[in-house]
Design a protein around this motif. Structure first.
Motif, PDB file in Angstrom:
ATOM      1  N   ARG A   1      54.822 169.432  96.022  1.00 54.90           N
ATOM      2  CA  ARG A   1      55.084 168.128  94.678  1.00 54.90           C
ATOM      3  C   ARG A   1      55.119 166.912  95.456  1.00 54.90           C
ATOM      4  O   ARG A   1      54.394 165.926  94.684  1.00 54.90           O
ATOM      5  CB  ARG A   1      56.549 168.499  94.217  1.00 54.90           C
ATOM      6  CG  ARG A   1      56.510 169.874  93.437  1.00 54.90           C
ATOM      7  CD  ARG A   1      57.845 169.905  92.767  1.00 54.90           C
ATOM      8  NE  ARG A   1      57.811 171.201  92.049  1.00 54.90           N
ATOM      9  CZ  ARG A   1      58.495 172.069  92.493  1.00 54.90           C
ATOM     10  NH1 ARG A   1      58.948 172.392  93.894  1.00 54.90           N
ATOM     11  NH2 ARG A   1      58.415 173.586  92.057  1.00 54.90           N
TER      12      ARG A   1
ATOM     13  N   GLN B   1      51.537 165.979  95.814  1.00 55.51           N
ATOM     14  CA  GLN B   1      50.539 165.747  94.495  1.00 55.51           C
ATOM     15  C   GLN B   1      50.871 164.123  94.269  1.00 55.51           C
ATOM     16  O   GLN B   1      50.053 163.472  93.876  1.00 55.51           O
ATOM     17  CB  GLN B   1      50.912 166.447  93.377  1.00 55.51           C
ATOM     18  CG  GLN B   1      50.879 167.991  93.632  1.00 55.51           C
ATOM     19  CD  GLN B   1      51.537 168.930  92.551  1.00 55.51           C
ATOM     20  OE1 GLN B   1      52.346 168.535  91.878  1.00 55.51           O
ATOM     21  NE2 GLN B   1      51.117 170.171  92.498  1.00 55.51           N
TER      22      GLN B   1
ATOM     23  N   ARG C   1      48.073 161.320  94.061  1.00 53.71           N
ATOM     24  CA  ARG C   1      47.819 160.748  92.905  1.00 53.71           C
ATOM     25  C   ARG C   1      47.778 159.036  93.320  1.00 53.71           C
ATOM     26  O   ARG C   1      46.920 158.430  92.898  1.00 53.71           O
ATOM     27  CB  ARG C   1      48.743 160.962  91.823  1.00 53.71           C
ATOM     28  CG  ARG C   1      48.754 162.346  91.002  1.00 53.71           C
ATOM     29  CD  ARG C   1      49.900 162.503  90.238  1.00 53.71           C
ATOM     30  NE  ARG C   1      49.715 161.485  88.858  1.00 53.71           N
ATOM     31  CZ  ARG C   1      50.597 161.041  88.278  1.00 53.71           C
ATOM     32  NH1 ARG C   1      51.933 161.412  88.407  1.00 53.71           N
ATOM     33  NH2 ARG C   1      50.283 160.245  87.368  1.00 53.71           N
TER      34      ARG C   1
ATOM     35  N   ASN D   1      49.157 163.631  85.967  1.00 53.97           N
ATOM     36  CA  ASN D   1      49.918 164.767  86.562  1.00 53.97           C
ATOM     37  C   ASN D   1      49.536 166.064  85.583  1.00 53.97           C
ATOM     38  O   ASN D   1      49.910 167.332  86.437  1.00 53.97           O
ATOM     39  CB  ASN D   1      51.367 164.777  86.534  1.00 53.97           C
ATOM     40  CG  ASN D   1      51.931 165.530  87.644  1.00 53.97           C
ATOM     41  OD1 ASN D   1      51.583 165.619  88.831  1.00 53.97           O
ATOM     42  ND2 ASN D   1      53.100 166.074  87.044  1.00 53.97           N
TER      43      ASN D   1
ATOM     44  N   PHE E   1      47.575 168.788  87.842  1.00 53.35           N
ATOM     45  CA  PHE E   1      48.376 169.591  88.914  1.00 53.35           C
ATOM     46  C   PHE E   1      49.471 170.362  88.196  1.00 53.35           C
ATOM     47  O   PHE E   1      49.600 171.532  88.661  1.00 53.35           O
ATOM     48  CB  PHE E   1      49.186 168.162  89.656  1.00 53.35           C
ATOM     49  CG  PHE E   1      48.270 167.760  90.643  1.00 53.35           C
ATOM     50  CD1 PHE E   1      47.845 168.122  91.746  1.00 53.35           C
ATOM     51  CD2 PHE E   1      48.022 166.247  90.380  1.00 53.35           C
ATOM     52  CE1 PHE E   1      47.001 167.611  92.565  1.00 53.35           C
ATOM     53  CE2 PHE E   1      47.122 165.586  91.321  1.00 53.35           C
ATOM     54  CZ  PHE E   1      46.633 166.182  92.617  1.00 53.35           C
TER      55      PHE E   1
ATOM     56  N   SER F   1      49.090 174.502  89.082  1.00 52.21           N
ATOM     57  CA  SER F   1      49.905 174.132  90.446  1.00 52.21           C
ATOM     58  C   SER F   1      49.492 175.263  90.978  1.00 52.21           C
ATOM     59  O   SER F   1      49.522 175.156  92.461  1.00 52.21           O
ATOM     60  CB  SER F   1      51.422 173.865  89.964  1.00 52.21           C
ATOM     61  OG  SER F   1      52.006 174.765  89.215  1.00 52.21           O
TER      62      SER F   1
ATOM     63  N   PHE G   1      46.345 175.097  92.765  1.00 48.83           N
ATOM     64  CA  PHE G   1      46.204 174.060  93.872  1.00 48.83           C
ATOM     65  C   PHE G   1      47.061 174.613  95.357  1.00 48.83           C
ATOM     66  O   PHE G   1      46.544 174.525  96.111  1.00 48.83           O
ATOM     67  CB  PHE G   1      46.967 172.674  93.294  1.00 48.83           C
ATOM     68  CG  PHE G   1      46.924 171.873  94.312  1.00 48.83           C
ATOM     69  CD1 PHE G   1      45.980 171.256  94.867  1.00 48.83           C
ATOM     70  CD2 PHE G   1      48.202 171.213  94.621  1.00 48.83           C
ATOM     71  CE1 PHE G   1      45.848 170.087  95.808  1.00 48.83           C
ATOM     72  CE2 PHE G   1      48.426 170.192  95.582  1.00 48.83           C
ATOM     73  CZ  PHE G   1      47.040 169.665  96.130  1.00 48.83           C
TER      74      PHE G   1
ATOM     75  N   LEU H   1      39.399 167.455  89.295  1.00 46.45           N
ATOM     76  CA  LEU H   1      40.367 166.252  89.249  1.00 46.45           C
ATOM     77  C   LEU H   1      39.608 164.951  89.176  1.00 46.45           C
ATOM     78  O   LEU H   1      40.100 164.215  88.457  1.00 46.45           O
ATOM     79  CB  LEU H   1      41.216 166.361  90.466  1.00 46.45           C
ATOM     80  CG  LEU H   1      42.388 165.269  90.673  1.00 46.45           C
ATOM     81  CD1 LEU H   1      43.389 165.935  89.430  1.00 46.45           C
ATOM     82  CD2 LEU H   1      43.057 165.323  91.829  1.00 46.45           C
TER      83      LEU H   1
END
Length: 127
Positions: free
Chosen positions: A62, A65, A69, A82, A85, A89, A92, A122
């Motif tokens: 987290r 991420q 970003r 988001n 993600f 998740s 990822f 992405l």
């Protein structure tokens, strides 16, 4: 008998600060000038994969991420929501593991391909 995580390349806590400083310095000195989109994606995937080694599994992902970003927005202008993600998740996380996991007995070697696919979606809008 060990778990599947035994062969993920984590650093011990004593080397953590030095390793993070080294990776960030390498990234600061890296030039993206003249690189193709594929080369940019591959480099970002390697950089992120390296950073993940410093983090605890779920909480670290987290944090990674959020960092990512911000990181890809400032120098590259990619405004990433988001949603990708959040919606993917698990993919990822598994892509990060595969980029750092090796098990010679099972014939498994490190591979960034899944992480690169994630970043192509992405950043470049690939499907």
């Amino acid at each position: 008998m060990g778990t599947e995580w035994d062969s993920v390349s984590y650093l011990n806590w004593e080397d953590l600060r030095r390793a993070i400083d080294y990776d960030l310095e390498q990234e600061r000195n890296f030039s993206y000038a003249g690189l193709s989109a594929d080369e940019i994606v591959a480099h970002i995937a390697r950089f992120v994969s390296g950073l993940w080694r410093f983090m605890l599994l779920e909480k670290g992902i987290r944090v990674l991420q959020l960092f990512l970003r911000f990181y890809i927005y400032v120098p590259f202008g990619f405004d990433v929501s988001n949603n990708l993600f959040a919606d993917h998740s698990w993919y990822f996380r598994n892509a990060l593991v595969r980029a750092n996991y090796k098990n010679a007995q099972k014939g498994i070697d490190y591979t960034p391909i899944y992480l690169e696919r994630f970043f192509r979606i992405l950043l470049l809008g690939d499907q």
